[in-house]
Design a protein around this motif. Sequence first.
Motif, PDB file in Angstrom:
ATOM      1  N   ARG A 262      30.209  42.768  38.846  1.00  0.00           N
ATOM      2  CA  ARG A 262      29.827  44.137  39.204  1.00  0.00           C
ATOM      3  C   ARG A 262      30.026  44.379  40.698  1.00  0.00           C
ATOM      4  O   ARG A 262      29.053  44.549  41.427  1.00  0.00           O
ATOM      5  CB  ARG A 262      28.351  44.337  38.810  1.00  0.00           C
ATOM      6  CG  ARG A 262      27.829  45.741  38.828  1.00  0.00           C
ATOM      7  CD  ARG A 262      26.385  45.750  38.383  1.00  0.00           C
ATOM      8  NE  ARG A 262      25.908  47.112  38.318  1.00  0.00           N
ATOM      9  CZ  ARG A 262      24.802  47.538  38.904  1.00  0.00           C
ATOM     10  NH1 ARG A 262      24.053  46.715  39.625  1.00  0.00           N
ATOM     11  NH2 ARG A 262      24.417  48.785  38.783  1.00  0.00           N
ATOM     12  N   PRO A 263      31.267  44.406  41.165  1.00  0.00           N
ATOM     13  CA  PRO A 263      32.528  44.248  40.440  1.00  0.00           C
ATOM     14  C   PRO A 263      33.008  42.801  40.471  1.00  0.00           C
ATOM     15  O   PRO A 263      32.400  41.946  41.111  1.00  0.00           O
ATOM     16  CB  PRO A 263      33.474  45.137  41.252  1.00  0.00           C
ATOM     17  CG  PRO A 263      32.987  44.951  42.663  1.00  0.00           C
ATOM     18  CD  PRO A 263      31.486  44.835  42.564  1.00  0.00           C
ATOM     19  N   VAL A 264      34.124  42.535  39.800  1.00  0.00           N
ATOM     20  CA  VAL A 264      34.736  41.220  39.836  1.00  0.00           C
ATOM     21  C   VAL A 264      35.301  41.010  41.242  1.00  0.00           C
ATOM     22  O   VAL A 264      35.939  41.897  41.805  1.00  0.00           O
ATOM     23  CB  VAL A 264      35.839  41.091  38.765  1.00  0.00           C
ATOM     24  CG1 VAL A 264      36.905  42.160  38.906  1.00  0.00           C
ATOM     25  CG2 VAL A 264      36.445  39.702  38.774  1.00  0.00           C
ATOM     26  N   THR A 265      35.027  39.834  41.834  1.00  0.00           N
ATOM     27  CA  THR A 265      35.408  39.575  43.227  1.00  0.00           C
ATOM     28  C   THR A 265      36.393  38.408  43.319  1.00  0.00           C
ATOM     29  O   THR A 265      36.710  37.756  42.315  1.00  0.00           O
ATOM     30  CB  THR A 265      34.171  39.231  44.067  1.00  0.00           C
ATOM     31  OG1 THR A 265      33.641  37.970  43.609  1.00  0.00           O
ATOM     32  CG2 THR A 265      33.104  40.319  43.949  1.00  0.00           C
ATOM     33  N   LYS A 266      36.817  38.136  44.552  1.00  0.00           N
ATOM     34  CA  LYS A 266      37.709  36.996  44.785  1.00  0.00           C
ATOM     35  C   LYS A 266      37.013  35.686  44.451  1.00  0.00           C
ATOM     36  O   LYS A 266      37.659  34.719  44.030  1.00  0.00           O
ATOM     37  CB  LYS A 266      38.173  36.983  46.239  1.00  0.00           C
ATOM     38  CG  LYS A 266      39.226  38.031  46.561  1.00  0.00           C
ATOM     39  CD  LYS A 266      39.719  37.904  47.996  1.00  0.00           C
ATOM     40  CE  LYS A 266      40.847  38.900  48.268  1.00  0.00           C
ATOM     41  NZ  LYS A 266      41.323  38.818  49.674  1.00  0.00           N
ATOM     42  N   VAL A 267      35.689  35.638  44.611  1.00  0.00           N
ATOM     43  CA  VAL A 267      34.934  34.430  44.249  1.00  0.00           C
ATOM     44  C   VAL A 267      35.046  34.179  42.754  1.00  0.00           C
ATOM     45  O   VAL A 267      35.309  33.050  42.322  1.00  0.00           O
ATOM     46  CB  VAL A 267      33.451  34.569  44.656  1.00  0.00           C
ATOM     47  CG1 VAL A 267      32.629  33.425  44.063  1.00  0.00           C
ATOM     48  CG2 VAL A 267      33.310  34.561  46.170  1.00  0.00           C
ATOM     49  N   ASN A 268      34.832  35.226  41.942  1.00  0.00           N
ATOM     50  CA  ASN A 268      34.941  35.094  40.491  1.00  0.00           C
ATOM     51  C   ASN A 268      36.301  34.566  40.081  1.00  0.00           C
ATOM     52  O   ASN A 268      36.408  33.650  39.246  1.00  0.00           O
ATOM     53  CB  ASN A 268      34.705  36.440  39.802  1.00  0.00           C
ATOM     54  CG  ASN A 268      33.341  37.028  40.046  1.00  0.00           C
ATOM     55  OD1 ASN A 268      33.212  38.210  40.358  1.00  0.00           O
ATOM     56  ND2 ASN A 268      32.302  36.221  39.900  1.00  0.00           N
ATOM     57  N   MET A 269      37.353  35.115  40.675  1.00  0.00           N
ATOM     58  CA  MET A 269      38.702  34.730  40.275  1.00  0.00           C
ATOM     59  C   MET A 269      39.089  33.355  40.807  1.00  0.00           C
ATOM     60  O   MET A 269      39.860  32.635  40.173  1.00  0.00           O
ATOM     61  CB  MET A 269      39.706  35.793  40.724  1.00  0.00           C
ATOM     62  CG  MET A 269      39.478  37.159  40.082  1.00  0.00           C
ATOM     63  SD  MET A 269      39.230  37.091  38.273  1.00  0.00           S
ATOM     64  CE  MET A 269      40.846  36.559  37.706  1.00  0.00           C
ATOM     65  N   ASN A 270      38.544  32.974  41.969  1.00  0.00           N
ATOM     66  CA  ASN A 270      38.790  31.634  42.488  1.00  0.00           C
ATOM     67  C   ASN A 270      38.094  30.602  41.605  1.00  0.00           C
ATOM     68  O   ASN A 270      38.672  29.549  41.276  1.00  0.00           O
ATOM     69  CB  ASN A 270      38.287  31.522  43.926  1.00  0.00           C
ATOM     70  CG  ASN A 270      38.631  30.180  44.578  1.00  0.00           C
ATOM     71  OD1 ASN A 270      37.762  29.503  45.108  1.00  0.00           O
ATOM     72  ND2 ASN A 270      39.890  29.785  44.537  1.00  0.00           N
ATOM     73  N   MET A 271      36.864  30.908  41.181  1.00  0.00           N
ATOM     74  CA  MET A 271      36.141  30.030  40.263  1.00  0.00           C
ATOM     75  C   MET A 271      36.900  29.900  38.947  1.00  0.00           C
ATOM     76  O   MET A 271      37.050  28.804  38.408  1.00  0.00           O
ATOM     77  CB  MET A 271      34.736  30.572  39.994  1.00  0.00           C
ATOM     78  CG  MET A 271      33.885  29.671  39.116  1.00  0.00           C
ATOM     79  SD  MET A 271      32.344  30.454  38.546  1.00  0.00           S
ATOM     80  CE  MET A 271      31.546  30.827  40.100  1.00  0.00           C
ATOM     81  N   TYR A 272      37.393  31.025  38.448  1.00  0.00           N
ATOM     82  CA  TYR A 272      38.151  31.038  37.191  1.00  0.00           C
ATOM     83  C   TYR A 272      39.401  30.167  37.288  1.00  0.00           C
ATOM     84  O   TYR A 272      39.654  29.326  36.416  1.00  0.00           O
ATOM     85  CB  TYR A 272      38.523  32.483  36.860  1.00  0.00           C
ATOM     86  CG  TYR A 272      39.764  32.668  36.027  1.00  0.00           C
ATOM     87  CD1 TYR A 272      39.779  32.336  34.677  1.00  0.00           C
ATOM     88  CD2 TYR A 272      40.938  33.179  36.593  1.00  0.00           C
ATOM     89  CE1 TYR A 272      40.928  32.505  33.906  1.00  0.00           C
ATOM     90  CE2 TYR A 272      42.077  33.355  35.835  1.00  0.00           C
ATOM     91  CZ  TYR A 272      42.072  33.014  34.493  1.00  0.00           C
ATOM     92  OH  TYR A 272      43.203  33.175  33.740  1.00  0.00           O
ATOM     93  N   GLN A 273      40.161  30.340  38.346  1.00  0.00           N
ATOM     94  CA  GLN A 273      41.421  29.619  38.486  1.00  0.00           C
ATOM     95  C   GLN A 273      41.200  28.120  38.645  1.00  0.00           C
ATOM     96  O   GLN A 273      41.874  27.298  37.992  1.00  0.00           O
ATOM     97  CB  GLN A 273      42.207  30.155  39.682  1.00  0.00           C
ATOM     98  CG  GLN A 273      43.633  29.634  39.760  1.00  0.00           C
ATOM     99  CD  GLN A 273      44.458  29.978  38.525  1.00  0.00           C
ATOM    100  OE1 GLN A 273      44.587  31.144  38.162  1.00  0.00           O
ATOM    101  NE2 GLN A 273      45.012  28.962  37.859  1.00  0.00           N
ATOM    102  N   GLU A 274      40.233  27.745  39.499  1.00  0.00           N
ATOM    103  CA  GLU A 274      40.001  26.321  39.748  1.00  0.00           C
ATOM    104  C   GLU A 274      39.344  25.640  38.545  1.00  0.00           C
ATOM    105  O   GLU A 274      39.643  24.480  38.240  1.00  0.00           O
ATOM    106  CB  GLU A 274      39.138  26.137  41.003  1.00  0.00           C
ATOM    107  CG  GLU A 274      39.762  26.679  42.281  1.00  0.00           C
ATOM    108  CD  GLU A 274      41.161  26.129  42.526  1.00  0.00           C
ATOM    109  OE1 GLU A 274      41.412  24.947  42.189  1.00  0.00           O
ATOM    110  OE2 GLU A 274      42.013  26.874  43.044  1.00  0.00           O
ATOM    111  N   ALA A 275      38.440  26.355  37.858  1.00  0.00           N
ATOM    112  CA  ALA A 275      37.818  25.788  36.652  1.00  0.00           C
ATOM    113  C   ALA A 275      38.857  25.611  35.562  1.00  0.00           C
ATOM    114  O   ALA A 275      38.846  24.609  34.816  1.00  0.00           O
ATOM    115  CB  ALA A 275      36.692  26.694  36.173  1.00  0.00           C
ATOM    116  N   LYS A 276      39.760  26.552  35.462  1.00  0.00           N
ATOM    117  CA  LYS A 276      40.822  26.469  34.469  1.00  0.00           C
ATOM    118  C   LYS A 276      41.720  25.262  34.742  1.00  0.00           C
ATOM    119  O   LYS A 276      42.106  24.532  33.811  1.00  0.00           O
ATOM    120  CB  LYS A 276      41.654  27.758  34.468  1.00  0.00           C
ATOM    121  CG  LYS A 276      42.633  27.847  33.316  1.00  0.00           C
ATOM    122  CD  LYS A 276      43.285  29.226  33.227  1.00  0.00           C
ATOM    123  CE  LYS A 276      44.214  29.471  34.397  1.00  0.00           C
ATOM    124  NZ  LYS A 276      45.058  30.683  34.194  1.00  0.00           N
TER     125      LYS A 276
END
Length: 483
Positions: A262-276
Amino acid sequence: MAVTLKGDQKLNTVPTTKTKALKINLNAHIYGTFAEIGAGQETVRNFFRAGGASGTIAKAMSAYDKDFSDAIYGIEDDGRYVTEERLKKMLRHEMELIEERLNRQKHPEKLFFSYANTVATINFSKKFKGHGWVGIKFQLDPLEDYNEIILHLRFKETDARAQQETLGILGVNLIYGAYYLNDNPKELLKSFYDNIDKDKLEIDMINFSGPRFMYVDNRLMSLQLVKNGMTNAVMFGPDGNNLLPAQVLYKKNILALRGSFRPVTKVNMNMYQEAKNLFFSENKVDPKSTQVIFEITLSNLRAEGEINERDFLDRAELLCSLGQNVMITNYQEYYRLVEYFSEFTKERMALAMGVYNLIQIFDEKYYRHVSGGILEAFGKLFYKDLKVYMYPYKDNETGKFITSKNLKVHPRMKELYKFFKNNGRLVDIETYDPNVLHIFSRNVLKMIKEGTTGWQEMLPTGIADMIERKRLFGYARKKTTKK
């Protein structure tokens, strides 16, 4: 010629199944077919019993034999019969027959419909309770294109006859709602449970389409399913259409990220990419058979009181634009989410989360309602080699990065924490981007609403432009100086 239909949604009492069926039968305009596979002709039976059915039912059939069914509707690529594609073929085929066999000049004011269901009821051993697809294709104006409502259900009853009766009532509710409650999709949705207890049936997916539902956002309808207690989890894809979780998650490796977005941030996407990346490096995890889920809990949506539907759609809009599948659940506790995933797959699972969420997992107060307390919850959470990927937190006062190595939990939880940490169940995301750790969604949201500049750089590429262009999250046009 348009035909106006008025329903009974204003009445304090819910009309009986017989009353609904009779009202449909006595309407001189409504006319169509019933095609039911797998649980007998339970829906059409209600219309026959109500009386006056000759003015409504053009044909009723049940292609129960598989060879007959294949001859009529074709053979599915996967060889299955209880599928959404099968249901759509049934609706399409029966509607084409109506148009072909009934002269429109002879019936200028008829509102044609095709109702269909393909269902598997409980098996003999009662290990599989059954599920099914139900739908209706219908007109509300003879000169207008067809509308469509398609839903998926899961039976909860443990008796085949009871399931059949429940299905029959649901079918009447669907047809009645399609004609008399179509101007209020939320009430239409609620009406599916008229004369049905919620512990008998679960509806976990629905999609509306057609000219009368042009402005219906199916993601919002998904939210209503969870909000109304009709199911505990729903999913929608990047195109905004609702997906059946059981179908998407079946035999898949699952990586889930929970957040407010709320909203989606660079932190969310960095976590997503590295976790993936970490998940894909795990043994037996094939990227081709992996499903990544961005999950939002109902409690998160209610964090500020009543659910703000516009706020929900804003979050969904951004996540969908990033090509993500989004899940809304009523599972506040992580172990319940993992239990849900386990219904559909025995493959690898992982959760990606920040420090704050990990601390909550080790907080006993969240397990007071569980008979076995935190130990029972952890047994369910970690029983299948589940991994938790922990994203670090930067303490602004000390400048230290908080990871699993220096995280402090309650003294009573220390040994339990050490056990899972030392057994490789908690894995630090070490390749994080230190330049984004200062970003918090709540701060970004505040800046957006106040018109403060500088928040744009905190979001993934294209997200800021979308927020400004579509005026999401109360975006303020007027800008002030950067704080």
